[in-house]
Write a protein that holds these residues in place. Structure first.
Motif, PDB file in Angstrom:
ATOM      1  N   THR A  89       0.838  -1.206   0.000  1.00 64.61           N
ATOM      2  CA  THR A  89       0.000   0.000   0.000  1.00 64.61           C
ATOM      3  C   THR A  89       0.869   1.251   0.000  1.00 64.61           C
ATOM      4  OG1 THR A  89      -1.825  -1.100   1.151  1.00 64.61           O
ATOM      5  CG2 THR A  89      -1.724   1.299   1.325  1.00 64.61           C
ATOM      6  N   PHE A  90       1.924   1.226   0.802  1.00 64.30           N
ATOM      7  CA  PHE A  90       2.841   2.363   0.872  1.00 64.30           C
ATOM      8  C   PHE A  90       3.549   2.575  -0.469  1.00 64.30           C
ATOM      9  CE2 PHE A  90       7.236   3.861   1.851  1.00 64.30           C
ATOM     10  CZ  PHE A  90       6.909   5.167   2.179  1.00 64.30           C
ATOM     11  N   LYS A  91       3.937   1.480  -1.109  1.00 59.42           N
ATOM     12  CA  LYS A  91       4.623   1.590  -2.399  1.00 59.42           C
ATOM     13  C   LYS A  91       3.738   2.290  -3.429  1.00 59.42           C
ATOM     14  CE  LYS A  91       6.989  -1.105  -5.949  1.00 59.42           C
ATOM     15  NZ  LYS A  91       7.397  -2.453  -6.407  1.00 59.42           N
ATOM     16  N   LYS A  92       2.462   1.913  -3.477  1.00 58.66           N
ATOM     17  CA  LYS A  92       1.534   2.547  -4.418  1.00 58.66           C
ATOM     18  C   LYS A  92       1.330   4.012  -4.058  1.00 58.66           C
ATOM     19  CE  LYS A  92      -0.968  -1.757  -5.336  1.00 58.66           C
ATOM     20  NZ  LYS A  92      -2.252  -2.493  -5.153  1.00 58.66           N
ATOM     21  N   TRP A  93       1.239   4.300  -2.763  1.00 63.26           N
ATOM     22  CA  TRP A  93       1.057   5.678  -2.300  1.00 63.26           C
ATOM     23  C   TRP A  93       2.256   6.533  -2.681  1.00 63.26           C
ATOM     24  CZ3 TRP A  93       3.963   8.599   1.112  1.00 63.26           C
ATOM     25  CH2 TRP A  93       3.370   9.783   1.582  1.00 63.26           C
ATOM     26  N   LEU A  94       3.465   5.979  -2.514  1.00 61.74           N
ATOM     27  CA  LEU A  94       4.693   6.732  -2.751  1.00 61.74           C
ATOM     28  C   LEU A  94       4.857   7.098  -4.220  1.00 61.74           C
ATOM     29  CD1 LEU A  94       7.228   7.748  -1.234  1.00 61.74           C
ATOM     30  CD2 LEU A  94       8.324   5.563  -1.798  1.00 61.74           C
ATOM     31  N   ALA A  95       4.264   6.323  -5.120  1.00 65.99           N
ATOM     32  CA  ALA A  95       4.436   6.537  -6.560  1.00 65.99           C
ATOM     33  C   ALA A  95       3.924   7.897  -7.020  1.00 65.99           C
ATOM     34  CB  ALA A  95       3.724   5.428  -7.332  1.00 65.99           C
ATOM     35  N   GLN A  96       3.028   8.533  -6.244  1.00 70.26           N
ATOM     36  CA  GLN A  96       2.490   9.832  -6.645  1.00 70.26           C
ATOM     37  C   GLN A  96       3.485  10.964  -6.433  1.00 70.26           C
ATOM     38  OE1 GLN A  96      -0.702  11.332  -3.854  1.00 70.26           O
ATOM     39  NE2 GLN A  96      -0.152   9.461  -2.738  1.00 70.26           N
ATOM     40  N   PHE A  97       4.593  10.694  -5.701  1.00 66.16           N
ATOM     41  CA  PHE A  97       5.575  11.725  -5.380  1.00 66.16           C
ATOM     42  C   PHE A  97       6.892  11.430  -6.104  1.00 66.16           C
ATOM     43  CE2 PHE A  97       2.840  11.238  -1.592  1.00 66.16           C
ATOM     44  CZ  PHE A  97       2.219  12.484  -1.620  1.00 66.16           C
ATOM     45  N   ILE A 107      10.225  13.376  -5.135  1.00 70.61           N
ATOM     46  CA  ILE A 107      10.674  13.465  -3.741  1.00 70.61           C
ATOM     47  C   ILE A 107      11.749  12.424  -3.457  1.00 70.61           C
ATOM     48  CG2 ILE A 107       9.968  13.006  -1.360  1.00 70.61           C
ATOM     49  CD1 ILE A 107       7.551  14.580  -1.758  1.00 70.61           C
ATOM     50  N   LYS A 108      12.820  12.858  -2.794  1.00 68.01           N
ATOM     51  CA  LYS A 108      13.895  11.961  -2.376  1.00 68.01           C
ATOM     52  C   LYS A 108      13.593  11.475  -0.958  1.00 68.01           C
ATOM     53  CE  LYS A 108      18.929  11.662  -1.954  1.00 68.01           C
ATOM     54  NZ  LYS A 108      19.037  10.541  -2.884  1.00 68.01           N
ATOM     55  N   SER A 135      14.482  -6.544   3.250  1.00 66.78           N
ATOM     56  CA  SER A 135      15.683  -6.901   2.497  1.00 66.78           C
ATOM     57  C   SER A 135      16.182  -5.715   1.678  1.00 66.78           C
ATOM     58  CB  SER A 135      15.389  -8.072   1.565  1.00 66.78           C
ATOM     59  OG  SER A 135      14.482  -7.663   0.548  1.00 66.78           O
ATOM     60  N   LYS A 136      17.462  -5.756   1.332  1.00 65.67           N
ATOM     61  CA  LYS A 136      18.049  -4.683   0.536  1.00 65.67           C
ATOM     62  C   LYS A 136      17.344  -4.562  -0.817  1.00 65.67           C
ATOM     63  CE  LYS A 136      22.415  -2.858  -1.210  1.00 65.67           C
ATOM     64  NZ  LYS A 136      21.833  -2.478  -2.508  1.00 65.67           N
ATOM     65  N   PHE A 177      12.070   0.517  -3.543  1.00 62.68           N
ATOM     66  CA  PHE A 177      11.441   1.769  -3.139  1.00 62.68           C
ATOM     67  C   PHE A 177      12.298   2.985  -3.503  1.00 62.68           C
ATOM     68  CE2 PHE A 177       8.946  -1.014  -0.409  1.00 62.68           C
ATOM     69  CZ  PHE A 177       7.721  -0.386  -0.355  1.00 62.68           C
ATOM     70  N   ASN A 178      13.522   2.751  -3.971  1.00 57.94           N
ATOM     71  CA  ASN A 178      14.463   3.827  -4.281  1.00 57.94           C
ATOM     72  C   ASN A 178      14.741   4.691  -3.052  1.00 57.94           C
ATOM     73  OD1 ASN A 178      16.216   5.210  -6.006  1.00 57.94           O
ATOM     74  ND2 ASN A 178      14.647   6.703  -6.561  1.00 57.94           N
ATOM     75  N   ILE A 179      14.961   4.008  -1.922  1.00 59.58           N
ATOM     76  CA  ILE A 179      15.231   4.689  -0.659  1.00 59.58           C
ATOM     77  C   ILE A 179      16.738   4.753  -0.427  1.00 59.58           C
ATOM     78  CG2 ILE A 179      14.914   4.612   1.845  1.00 59.58           C
ATOM     79  CD1 ILE A 179      12.353   3.018   1.365  1.00 59.58           C
ATOM     80  N   GLN A 180      17.226   5.923  -0.072  1.00 58.35           N
ATOM     81  CA  GLN A 180      18.616   6.056   0.338  1.00 58.35           C
ATOM     82  C   GLN A 180      18.718   5.624   1.799  1.00 58.35           C
ATOM     83  OE1 GLN A 180      20.469   9.915  -0.334  1.00 58.35           O
ATOM     84  NE2 GLN A 180      21.832   9.623   1.423  1.00 58.35           N
TER      85      GLN A 180
END
Length: 217
Positions: A92-100, A103-104, A116-117, A123-126
């Motif tokens: 659910t979070f992944k789909k939500w994040l796609a609208q931004f 944003i880094k 896992s890595k 998610f393209n998270i640093q």
């Protein structure tokens, strides 16, 4: 949702506290928050406890409103973005994040961030264990042994306990500020509050939908 703000200055930097459990740092065009615990509600449901998924959706709606209000391009998550294993809440979070798309997202890894890595990369998270952006050092759990920096952390879910007449009690989430650190409130509404403050000299900024209030220990 009612967004109220209070400006404080630390190390000559202006930080904007909000009554929605996040800080805006204008110089870095960033929101700073901690302990979202995405996946916690699904984790409980998996173990037979009927926690509604509306809790996560409400948290994400608040975060979206903050992003729009301050028009930020970075999110600094000071640990525990996720709660446990990958589950339906994570998707659910992944789909939500796609609208931004612009944003880094930077995650200072917390004790619950065990995905896992490959999932984190998806998610393209640093990912950082510690992040230094002068004059602050961001780590998930505050350490009194660190004397080399002003630490911004999370982890403890700080709150204040207000006592009224008789047995009246009210617990409020808060930001805790000392000479060498700032502890963020848990962003998720599905968290407890730790009101057992043992250090002297703490300034607590507690909040409700109607205001932000300063208390000194």
């Amino acid at each position: 949702m009612n967004i109220l703000t209070k400006h404080i200055t630390i190390k000559n930097e202006e930080l904007t506290l909000t009554n929605q459990r996040a800080i805006y740092w204008k110089r870095e065009d960033a929101l700073i928050l901690s302990d979202i615990h995405i996946g916690k509600t699904a984790h409980f449901r998996r173990h037979g406890i009927p926690v509604p998924d509306a809790i996560l959706l409400k948290d994400l709606a608040r975060l979206k409103s903050l992003i729009g209000y301050f028009k930020v391009n970075r999110l600094l998550i000071v640990g525990d973005l996720f709660h446990a294993e990958s589950n339906v809440d994570v998707q659910t979070f992944k789909k939500w994040l796609a609208q931004f798309e612009g944003i880094k997202l930077i995650l200072i890894k917390g004790n619950h961030d065990r995905l896992s890595k490959s999932l984190m990369d998806d998610f393209n998270i640093q990912i950082e264990t510690e992040l230094i952006i002068e004059p602050f050092t961001f780590i998930h759990e505050y350490s009194e042994e660190r004397h080399d920096a002003f630490i911004i952390s999370g982890h403890t879910h700080p709150g204040v306990l207000l006592k009224g007449k008789g047995k009246q009690r009210l617990k409020l989430p808060c930001y805790q500020v000392t000479n060498d650190g700032l502890i963020l409130p848990a962003f998720s509404l599905f968290t407890g509050l730790n009101t057992r403050t043992k250090k002297s000299g703490i300034i607590s900024y507690a909040f409700l939908e109607s205001g932000i209030y300063k208390f000194t220990e």
